[in-house]
Design an enzyme around this catalytic site. Structure first.
Site, PDB file in Angstrom:
ATOM      1  N   SER A   1       0.867  -1.183   0.000  1.00 42.21           N
ATOM      2  CA  SER A   1       0.000   0.000   0.000  1.00 42.21           C
ATOM      3  C   SER A   1       0.898   1.226   0.000  1.00 42.21           C
ATOM      4  CB  SER A   1      -0.853   0.028   1.271  1.00 42.21           C
ATOM      5  OG  SER A   1      -1.479   1.288   1.434  1.00 42.21           O
TER       6      SER A   1
ATOM      7  N   TYR B   1      -1.186   0.130  10.987  1.00 42.68           N
ATOM      8  CA  TYR B   1      -1.491  -0.316   9.613  1.00 42.68           C
ATOM      9  C   TYR B   1      -0.324   0.031   8.690  1.00 42.68           C
ATOM     10  CZ  TYR B   1      -3.539  -0.875   5.008  1.00 42.68           C
ATOM     11  OH  TYR B   1      -3.744  -1.257   3.698  1.00 42.68           O
TER      12      TYR B   1
HETATM   13  P1  NDP Z   1     -11.523  -5.890   1.263  1.00 46.20           P
HETATM   14  O1  NDP Z   1     -11.917  -5.706   2.688  1.00 46.20           O
HETATM   15  O2  NDP Z   1     -12.551  -5.634   0.218  1.00 46.20           O
HETATM   16  O3  NDP Z   1     -10.931  -7.361   1.061  1.00 46.20           O
HETATM   17  C1  NDP Z   1     -10.053  -7.927   1.993  1.00 46.20           C
HETATM   18  C2  NDP Z   1      -9.946  -9.415   1.714  1.00 46.20           C
HETATM   19  O4  NDP Z   1      -9.020  -9.990   2.661  1.00 46.20           O
HETATM   20  C3  NDP Z   1     -11.271 -10.131   1.889  1.00 46.20           C
HETATM   21  O5  NDP Z   1     -11.414 -11.089   0.872  1.00 46.20           O
HETATM   22  C4  NDP Z   1     -11.114 -10.829   3.240  1.00 46.20           C
HETATM   23  O6  NDP Z   1     -11.845 -12.047   3.232  1.00 46.20           O
HETATM   24  C5  NDP Z   1      -9.620 -11.127   3.238  1.00 46.20           C
HETATM   25  N1  NDP Z   1      -9.122 -11.352   4.584  1.00 46.20           N
HETATM   26  C6  NDP Z   1      -9.057 -10.450   5.599  1.00 46.20           C
HETATM   27  N2  NDP Z   1      -8.592 -11.056   6.711  1.00 46.20           N
HETATM   28  C7  NDP Z   1      -8.353 -12.360   6.371  1.00 46.20           C
HETATM   29  C8  NDP Z   1      -7.884 -13.485   7.096  1.00 46.20           C
HETATM   30  N3  NDP Z   1      -7.555 -13.394   8.395  1.00 46.20           N
HETATM   31  N4  NDP Z   1      -7.756 -14.671   6.447  1.00 46.20           N
HETATM   32  C9  NDP Z   1      -8.082 -14.770   5.151  1.00 46.20           C
HETATM   33  N5  NDP Z   1      -8.536 -13.744   4.419  1.00 46.20           N
HETATM   34  C10 NDP Z   1      -8.682 -12.551   5.033  1.00 46.20           C
HETATM   35  O7  NDP Z   1     -10.263  -4.943   1.063  1.00 46.20           O
HETATM   36  P2  NDP Z   1      -9.296  -4.684  -0.187  1.00 46.20           P
HETATM   37  O8  NDP Z   1      -9.658  -5.521  -1.346  1.00 46.20           O
HETATM   38  O9  NDP Z   1      -9.213  -3.225  -0.362  1.00 46.20           O
HETATM   39  O10 NDP Z   1      -7.921  -5.170   0.448  1.00 46.20           O
HETATM   40  C11 NDP Z   1      -7.066  -6.112  -0.180  1.00 46.20           C
HETATM   41  C12 NDP Z   1      -5.623  -5.739   0.144  1.00 46.20           C
HETATM   42  O11 NDP Z   1      -5.332  -4.484  -0.441  1.00 46.20           O
HETATM   43  C13 NDP Z   1      -5.312  -5.596   1.630  1.00 46.20           C
HETATM   44  O12 NDP Z   1      -4.042  -6.176   1.875  1.00 46.20           O
HETATM   45  C14 NDP Z   1      -5.252  -4.071   1.827  1.00 46.20           C
HETATM   46  O13 NDP Z   1      -4.428  -3.721   2.906  1.00 46.20           O
HETATM   47  C15 NDP Z   1      -4.674  -3.660   0.501  1.00 46.20           C
HETATM   48  N6  NDP Z   1      -4.889  -2.275   0.119  1.00 46.20           N
HETATM   49  C16 NDP Z   1      -6.136  -1.742   0.070  1.00 46.20           C
HETATM   50  C17 NDP Z   1      -6.316  -0.417  -0.330  1.00 46.20           C
HETATM   51  C18 NDP Z   1      -7.650   0.244  -0.333  1.00 46.20           C
HETATM   52  O14 NDP Z   1      -7.713   1.499  -0.350  1.00 46.20           O
HETATM   53  N7  NDP Z   1      -8.759  -0.497  -0.360  1.00 46.20           N
HETATM   54  C19 NDP Z   1      -5.177   0.397  -0.732  1.00 46.20           C
HETATM   55  C20 NDP Z   1      -3.900  -0.252  -0.627  1.00 46.20           C
HETATM   56  C21 NDP Z   1      -3.779  -1.546  -0.245  1.00 46.20           C
HETATM   57  P3  NDP Z   1     -12.678 -12.674   4.453  1.00 46.20           P
HETATM   58  O15 NDP Z   1     -13.162 -11.532   5.308  1.00 46.20           O
HETATM   59  O16 NDP Z   1     -13.763 -13.441   3.759  1.00 46.20           O
HETATM   60  O17 NDP Z   1     -11.711 -13.565   5.140  1.00 46.20           O
HETATM   61  C1  8X3 Z   2      -5.020   1.556   2.051  1.00 37.32           C
HETATM   62  C2  8X3 Z   2      -4.751   2.935   1.582  1.00 37.32           C
HETATM   63  O1  8X3 Z   2      -4.184   5.269   2.441  1.00 37.32           O
HETATM   64  O2  8X3 Z   2      -6.240   4.235   3.203  1.00 37.32           O
HETATM   65  O3  8X3 Z   2      -3.836   0.848   2.219  1.00 37.32           O
HETATM   66  O4  8X3 Z   2      -4.114   3.463   4.022  1.00 37.32           O
HETATM   67  S1  8X3 Z   2      -4.822   4.016   2.881  1.00 37.32           S
END
Ligand code: NDP
Ligand code: 8X3
Length: 260
Positions: free
Chosen positions: A144, A157
């Site tokens: 991220s 985070y």
């Molecule tokens: P979502 O919340 O939409 O998806 C997160 C996914 O991670 C879900 O499928 C969830 O599935 C899974 N997950 C969470 N905890 C667990 C666990 N303990 N075991 C297995 N699976 C898990 O968020 P995003 O798609 O946005 O996030 C995906 C990645 O992208 C993350 O690593 C996030 O930090 C990163 N990210 C997101 C950004 C944003 O602005 N959205 C920006 C930069 C990075 P379930 O709950 O079914 O287990």
């Molecule tokens: C998710 C992006 O800027 O909300 O990793 O932390 S931010």
């Protein structure tokens, strides 16, 4: 561009957001998919729709990446014809809370550290030996911009995502001399369930994060992941940073009053 048809891709966190969108783009590219998350019914729904749309073969795995004694046996006991994983997308992750350091919750910290760092380590440590033995594999970690720039309330985070950077670089160092490729994709604001999860289901607060700008979508990120995976074997994209046009850093975002 390398064609990926027939390759097996394991996506953690495939039940939502970036992981779910990645499943769609890799299905379209003709891959077989291992979809992993805790919410099995979501994975099964996705697998059923990919089967209809792209005839994709999917294996759905319900597992919590935080739990070493759950995730490792799950990955070690894959059915025989699913053991050859070509591409691992370490995407499962979450943020919890945005409170000032002294007011933050220890359990939120533990959940982020256990998922974003330890979960990624458990999965990678379990699957990497097979890649090394076969002399083929690619690991794509979802970091991220939070791993590059710390913002108020982001202490832990951001720390977990800085760890993802360091772990990716560490893998790259240690895998020198092998054909295994390692990348880190670092998105800015992506509208997924991320903020809902961060604010423990407070939808109104979550929506405000994306108000007045056009954020990235899960599909925008998934297409970059696919680009990374389709480079020729001698090309390693170490790091890709992508942000919405209306974002300049973790703390500087341009918002228009007339955009929802
Ligand atoms: P979502 O919340 O939409 O998806 C997160 C996914 O991670 C879900 O499928 C969830 O599935 C899974 N997950 C969470 N905890 C667990 C666990 N303990 N075991 C297995 N699976 C898990 O968020 P995003 O798609 O946005 O996030 C995906 C990645 O992208 C993350 O690593 C996030 O930090 C990163 N990210 C997101 C950004 C944003 O602005 N959205 C920006 C930069 C990075 P379930 O709950 O079914 O287990
Ligand atoms: C998710 C992006 O800027 O909300 O990793 O932390 S931010």
């Amino acid at each position: 561009m390398v064609l990926l048809a027939g390759q097996t891709v394991l996506i953690t966190g495939a039940s939502s957001g970036i992981g779910q969108a990645s499943a769609v783009v890799f299905a379209e590219a003709g891959c077989r998919l291992i979809l992993l998350a805790r919410r099995l019914s979501r994975l099964e729904e996705l697998a059923a729709s990919l089967k209809i749309q792209y005839q994709t073969e999917c294996l759905c795995l319900a597992a919590d990446v935080q739990k070493q004694d759950e995730i490792i046996p799950t990955l070690k006991s894959l059915p025989q014809d699913w053991q050859t994983i070509d591409i691992l997308i370490n995407n499962a992750g979450l943020s919890r809370g945005l409170e000032r350091f002294d007011q933050a919750s220890l359990s939120d910290w533990e959940e982020m550290i256990d998922t974003n760092i330890k979960g990624l380590l458990y999965v990678t440590h379990t699957l990497l030996p097979g890649m090394l033995a076969r002399g083929q594999g690619q690991i794509i970690n979802i970091g991220s911009i939070a791993g590059l720039q710390v913002y108020p309330g982001g202490h832990v985070y951001c720390g977990t995502k800085a760890a993802v950077q360091a772990i990716t670089e560490g893998l790259k160092q240690d895998l020198l001399g092998t054909p295994i490729r390692v990348s880190c994709i670092d998105p800015g604001l992506v509208e997924t369930e991320f903020s809902q999860v961060r604010f423990h289901g407070d939808t109104e607060r979550a929506e405000k994060v994306y108000q007045g700008l056009e954020p990235l979508t899960g599909m925008d990120v998934a297409e970059v992941i696919l680009f990374c995976a389709t480079r020729p074997a001698h090309v390693n994209l170490n790091q890709i940073i992508l942000m919405p046009t209306a974002q300049a850093s973790t703390t500087r975002v341009h918002r228009e009053a007339n955009l929802d």
